[in-house]
Design an enzyme around this catalytic site. Structure first.
Site, PDB file in Angstrom:
ATOM      1  N   TYR A   1       0.865  -1.174   0.000  1.00 54.92           N
ATOM      2  CA  TYR A   1       0.000   0.000   0.000  1.00 54.92           C
ATOM      3  C   TYR A   1       0.907   1.232   0.000  1.00 54.92           C
ATOM      4  O   TYR A   1       1.369   1.685   1.044  1.00 54.92           O
ATOM      5  CB  TYR A   1      -0.916  -0.014   1.222  1.00 54.92           C
ATOM      6  CG  TYR A   1      -1.795   1.211   1.352  1.00 54.92           C
ATOM      7  CD1 TYR A   1      -2.380   1.812   0.243  1.00 54.92           C
ATOM      8  CD2 TYR A   1      -2.049   1.779   2.609  1.00 54.92           C
ATOM      9  CE1 TYR A   1      -3.185   2.929   0.370  1.00 54.92           C
ATOM     10  CE2 TYR A   1      -2.858   2.890   2.746  1.00 54.92           C
ATOM     11  CZ  TYR A   1      -3.421   3.466   1.622  1.00 54.92           C
ATOM     12  OH  TYR A   1      -4.222   4.584   1.744  1.00 54.92           O
TER      13      TYR A   1
ATOM     14  N   HIS B   1     -12.520   1.597  -3.835  1.00 55.77           N
ATOM     15  CA  HIS B   1     -11.737   0.807  -4.792  1.00 55.77           C
ATOM     16  C   HIS B   1     -12.548  -0.434  -5.156  1.00 55.77           C
ATOM     17  O   HIS B   1     -13.480  -0.819  -4.440  1.00 55.77           O
ATOM     18  CB  HIS B   1     -10.409   0.368  -4.180  1.00 55.77           C
ATOM     19  CG  HIS B   1      -9.441   1.491  -3.943  1.00 55.77           C
ATOM     20  ND1 HIS B   1      -8.262   1.642  -4.644  1.00 55.77           N
ATOM     21  CD2 HIS B   1      -9.479   2.516  -3.047  1.00 55.77           C
ATOM     22  CE1 HIS B   1      -7.616   2.702  -4.198  1.00 55.77           C
ATOM     23  NE2 HIS B   1      -8.338   3.258  -3.230  1.00 55.77           N
TER      24      HIS B   1
END
Length: 410
Positions: free
Chosen positions: A255, A396
């Site tokens: 991430y 997302h």
């Protein structure tokens, strides 16, 4: 009395005359010895002279009128007979005027003030799941990736969100980003996930800031090894990298940090020794033993095709030239990784992130910032790379890749 009557009638007749003719008539009367009287300006309708009592017209009227006999009323008759012709001519003139102002006329129409132009959207075809190739008959390894934008929040919205995804896609591995949980909550959350029996879960939570960042890798089989971070304290406190090794490849779940408002963290990402360079160095070390798969929310739209409005986002976090160059230098060129989705669909528009603002998702206005990048030596095993654009639960969407061969095969 007769003479007075005659003079009055003459004066009435003069009142209808033009000023010059009135003056001439007055002078003629004075020359004949008739009494002169003031002549008032005519304010009444013209009145024809009345005849004398003996049937003759007044002398003054004959002497002063000096009018030519009226011409025959041909002109008036002509005007009365030809109104239709005049109307026709007017209609023709109107048609000419209308033709001159029509779009088909030879004369160009007056230019309108140009309206402000909206940014043009490239006309690339839009990805749909119908484009996915048919499933393979032999053994495969299916990997999924999803930024859940808060794992506990996602479960609160839909307690079965992950179980439904597993039932739908039957993956072997799921990589989650932005889980936003602390170490002390791992056991509780893992129980709530209701993973299928025999599944394994590995976590890397943020230690610098509670409820921030964090990644998790869930797998059907136990990985051969697990490690966290890049072995650099300045990058490892936020829980952004988790490395799991399997028989045929090493999986890096990442991430990447967002450059943030005002690009405050962009240098942290792209400078020499920054996050991207440190991640690239880690991948190179891992490549010495096994092919690498890098997946996750990498927070960068690599090319213009990877976001809906590229021209208006040139200085937006995730699409600056500096971030895109860093993506190329550290992952694509530096490590020889292949963008699996873009390799399969080089000119297809697809996005993995949609802002909650402005109804972006229903409008299809998004960014592709989540990836599966594979080592070039592993890429021939890629059968399919896809995006689950219809799956809800986060800003997302999940994405995946299918590799030929079983996960646990040596």
């Amino acid at each position: 009395n007769t003479s007075h009557t005659s003079i009055l009638r003459q004066l009435g007749s003069r009142a209808t005359m033009a000023p010059k003719k009135v003056k001439a008539a007055t002078q003629a009367q004075e020359a004949e010895g008739s009494p002169a009287a003031p002549i008032a300006k005519a304010t009444r309708r013209r009145k024809a002279p009345e005849p004398e009592a003996d049937g003759t017209e007044a002398v003054g009227a004959v002497a002063t009128s000096a009018k030519k006999p009226r011409a025959p009323r041909k002109k008036k008759v002509a005007e009365e007979v030809e109104p239709a012709a005049a109307s026709t001519e007017a209609a023709k003139q109107g048609e000419k005027d209308e033709a001159a102002s029509s779009p088909d006329s030879a004369k160009p129409a007056p230019k309108k003030k140009a309206a402000a132009r909206k940014p043009k959207v490239p006309q690339w075809p839009v990805y749909t799941e119908a484009m996915r190739p048919a499933p393979l008959e032999g053994p495969t390894t299916k990997l999924l990736c999803w930024n859940v934008a808060g794992l506990r929040g996602a479960m609160k919205k839909e307690p079965e969100f992950l179980a439904k995804l597993i039932a739908r896609e039957a993956p072997d591995i799921i990589c989650l980003q932005e889980i936003k949980i602390s170490v002390k909550h791992i056991e509780e959350v893992q129980a709530q996930l209701k993973l299928p029996p025999g599944w394994h879960a590995n976590w890397n939570c943020s230690e610098d800031k509670a409820g921030y960042s964090g990644v998790a890798t869930l797998s059907r089989v136990s990985p051969l090894s697990v490690s966290k971070g890049v072995d650099m304290p300045e990058h490892d406190g936020e829980g952004r990298i988790l490395v799991t090794t399997f028989p045929t490849f090493t999986l890096v779940n990442c991430y990447s940090p967002n450059s943030g408002e005002g690009l405050k963290r962009m240098d942290y990402r792209v400078k020499e020794g920054g996050f991207d360079a440190s991640l690239g160095a880690l991948i190179k070390r891992l490549q010495k033993t096994k092919p690498v798969v890098l997946t996750g929310d990498l927070n960068c739209a690599h090319h213009e095709i990877d976001l809906y409005h590229p021209k208006t986002n040139l200085r937006s976090a995730g699409f600056t030239q500096e971030e895109r160059d860093s993506f190329s230098a550290n992952f694509i060129e530096g490590c020889g990784l292949v963008d699996t989705f873009r390799a399969q669909y080089p000119e297809t528009r697809a996005y993995t992130y949609f802002s909650y603002r402005g109804g972006a998702r229903p409008k299809g206005v998004g960014w592709r910032i989540d990836y599966f990048l594979t080592d070039a030596s592993l890429h021939p095993r890629v059968h399919d790379a896809w995006i689950l654009a219809d799956y809800m639960g986060s800003d997302h969407v999940p994405l995946g890749v299918t590799l030929k061969g079983a996960l646990d095969s040596a």
